[in-house]
Design a protein around this motif. Sequence first.
Motif, PDB file in Angstrom:
ATOM      1  N   GLN A 667      22.750  -3.272 -11.908  1.00 46.45           N
ATOM      2  CA  GLN A 667      23.254  -2.891 -10.311  1.00 46.45           C
ATOM      3  C   GLN A 667      23.484  -1.415 -10.572  1.00 46.45           C
ATOM      4  O   GLN A 667      23.084  -0.680 -11.624  1.00 46.45           O
ATOM      5  CB  GLN A 667      24.774  -3.338 -10.015  1.00 46.45           C
ATOM      6  N   VAL A 668      23.434  -0.458  -9.375  1.00 45.80           N
ATOM      7  CA  VAL A 668      23.528   0.887  -9.504  1.00 45.80           C
ATOM      8  C   VAL A 668      24.980   1.387  -8.667  1.00 45.80           C
ATOM      9  O   VAL A 668      24.786   0.896  -7.573  1.00 45.80           O
ATOM     10  CB  VAL A 668      22.173   1.493  -8.626  1.00 45.80           C
ATOM     11  N   LEU A 669      25.693   2.308  -9.293  1.00 44.23           N
ATOM     12  CA  LEU A 669      26.906   2.837  -8.636  1.00 44.23           C
ATOM     13  C   LEU A 669      26.391   4.110  -7.948  1.00 44.23           C
ATOM     14  O   LEU A 669      25.782   4.916  -8.737  1.00 44.23           O
ATOM     15  CB  LEU A 669      27.865   2.770  -9.662  1.00 44.23           C
ATOM     16  N   LEU A 670      26.805   4.323  -6.819  1.00 46.10           N
ATOM     17  CA  LEU A 670      26.536   5.542  -6.073  1.00 46.10           C
ATOM     18  C   LEU A 670      27.845   6.058  -5.429  1.00 46.10           C
ATOM     19  O   LEU A 670      28.872   5.683  -5.178  1.00 46.10           O
ATOM     20  CB  LEU A 670      25.774   5.137  -5.092  1.00 46.10           C
ATOM     21  N   LYS A 671      27.880   7.579  -5.419  1.00 50.60           N
ATOM     22  CA  LYS A 671      29.051   8.441  -4.873  1.00 50.60           C
ATOM     23  C   LYS A 671      28.204   9.190  -4.166  1.00 50.60           C
ATOM     24  O   LYS A 671      27.210   9.917  -4.255  1.00 50.60           O
ATOM     25  CB  LYS A 671      29.550   9.125  -6.015  1.00 50.60           C
TER      26      LYS A 671
END
Length: 844
Positions: A667-671
């Motif tokens: 998965q990819v975490l984004l801010k």
Amino acid sequence: MFRTALRNVLAHKARLLMTVLAVMLGVAFVSGTLVFTATLSDAYRASSQKGYADVDVSIQPKSPDSGSGAPGADPRLDHKLLDKVAQVPGAASLTGTVTGFTAIADRKGKPIGDGLSTLGGNYFPGKDGKDTRYPLRDGTAPKGAHEFALDARTADKAGYWIGDTVRISVDGPVREQKLTGIFTTDDGAVTAGGSLALFDTPTAQKLFAAPGTFSGIEVKAAPGTSQTALKTEIDAILPTGSAEAITGKQLADAQAEMTTQRMKVIETGMLAFAGIALFVGVFLIANTFTMLVAQRTKELALMRAVGASRRQVTRSVLIEAFVVGAVAAATGLAAGIGIGAGLRALMSTFGETVPDGPLVISPSTVLVSLVVGIVVTVLAAWLPGRRAAKIPPVAAMNSVHATATTKSLVVRNTIGALFAGAGAAGVLVATGTKDGEAMLGGGALLLLIGVFVLTPLLSRPLIALASPVLRLFGTPGTLARQNAVRNPRRTATTASALMVGLTLITGLTVIASGVQKGQENQISGALKADYVVSMATHTPLSPGVAKKLGSLDEVTASSPMRISRARIGTETEPLTGVNGKDFGKLTQLDFTKGSLGKLHGDRAVVSEYVAKEKGWQPGSRIPVTFEDGTKGALTVSGVYQSNDMIHGIILDNATLAPHQKQTADEQVLLKTRDGATEATKDSLVTALGKNPAITVADKQDVSDSASERLTLMLNMLYGLLAMAVIVAVLGVINTLAMSVSERAPEIGMLRAIGLERRGIKRMVRLESLVISLFGGVLGIGLGVFFGWAAGRLITVDFKNYELVLPWGRMGLFFALAALVGVLAALWPARRAARLNILAAIKAE
């Protein structure tokens, strides 16, 4: 005595009808479960055997054992091995297979299927240019990187035709492929509702494996060569430790065993709820026969007076129960067969189709259903039968039913208090004990039994609490309260059936609410990222997705999360690679020791569970063998509390990536600059090409997804427990109907002195309502207690669990108990109101 018992059954057909229905429902649940699971098992087993019918030996990659080699090595089968196998004596033909995940979008852009069986593979033509596994119905075989073929079921479902351009996804990026062929297949995944997309072999190798390699090799034996002999020949040429040969029979047997085990889990769960329904039915049966015996006091006493022994009287009651149980079991079996067929059809309605196959009704299903129905009924009638045998002949001199003696009440209440006290103590002790599940279950059972035994004692004070409200309804209300407490044992048995069902429902709801709240706390506490991007099917993402998202102007911080296997000591452990520079901006882990600090170089943080198991502390050095075989060491900089999203050993991707042969992100975490807004989410979805296989979820979406799974499971449990509630309703109806019959003279007298039919109806309805609410109060109270106790055990492994009392749902359950009382009283109240006054007064 046998003829007498049969006459009694025929004489009380209406009174025994509810008992028959209760047993029938329980047996139907049992037989339906057995038919459904046997049918599914047989269908999947036949499908797997059919799928391996043309495979005599399968060659599969074999991962190296834990003692040598690289832990992440993924051995492949190449063309060189394919050519060697082709020369093996006894090998008639062979197929090189490549498989992997492939999402297919429908014409609206939504994925077809649930992703668990949406597969891709290769079309491997033989000398005649055809792949015998996949006969083409329409079109031609795929050739080149932009063509593919699709199974007929999926093509028909989506409305695709030859020449259409279809959007697909393998690991994230959207691909547009031209549909050149539609084929038929007996593949079990497809017949069970999945999809299968085929590419030419070079394209499939590039997508799912590596150029020139295969996932497996399937070999067909020449005529006269057995599977075992062919396997022996192939074993002789296989490279040691990197590949293994398995016969087609072994594959089919292994698949069948997996299916059997999976069905056993489903069967065990459903049979548990069937058992609950039957357990509740025991109260109804015992109540019915107790009332029948009480109403036949003079008849049974006269039988004793003319020479019948106690054993004969007991036997006559048990024969009645046997006949009732046999009729109920037979009708329940027939209904269960219909339920089994209906459940299979229901799966198709929800898109969970299963392979074709006949409805399986085994002799064991018939035998179990009949035995369960008869045994449950006879056992429930045994105690009333013993009471009947104790009726003295002198009782024939009067019509007054014997009441319980003071001594019997004292004994009953003492036993109940002992059971309830021991059960409550066991539950309380279990909440402070590690691995106290067994003690909690035992204590809960003892407490439930104790409360049931004490229910007659509890009925008077609890029902008395309703007196002020009942007085508002005038004379009918007062009479209803008196009738409810006139026979505490009967009231208790009737209310206990509903109590059991509501105890389970309330307890499960309290537990689920606490877990759901804990998950929300976990996500909101540990995640600072605005979005989590992942494949909808929980398969790995292409690294290009993280790269694409990280380049967007609105993204201020991002971190892909990659999994790689490594050997630590003698065990293989997963390593999670992250963007060390941004990871602290995207998460807020609860560190018990050390800190996150700057995650780079050989620094790593580990979950508390792993640290305790390995004995690691901040500063500990971890010797690691990466998946490419390179040896190194990591330094523990912190120990954190894990959660569903983040756990295990975490290190910087810059340290991990050089040792990975292939990189893929979980998965990819984004801010993002503007936070979690609809506009930002739409922008991210558009940037990913509106890919049907990728989900872009904010924190609320992640929480809702977890809650949705929990709610779905809870609703399934509600549906299964509904059977117990239905049986409890039948119990209330039966008790009231027989009570009306028993009190016919009294009701006739009330009518004679001026109580209208409306008042009679209201009296019966209020009595039913009071009994049902009494059972509801006990059930909800016990359910909350058990839910609290189970929650204390859950907090040992799930620190974020928080006790939540779902007042809204508990109010709904209380209203459900009231509704049960109202509905159950409709027929008995109408029957009581329509009694002929003179006939009722003269009734005995």
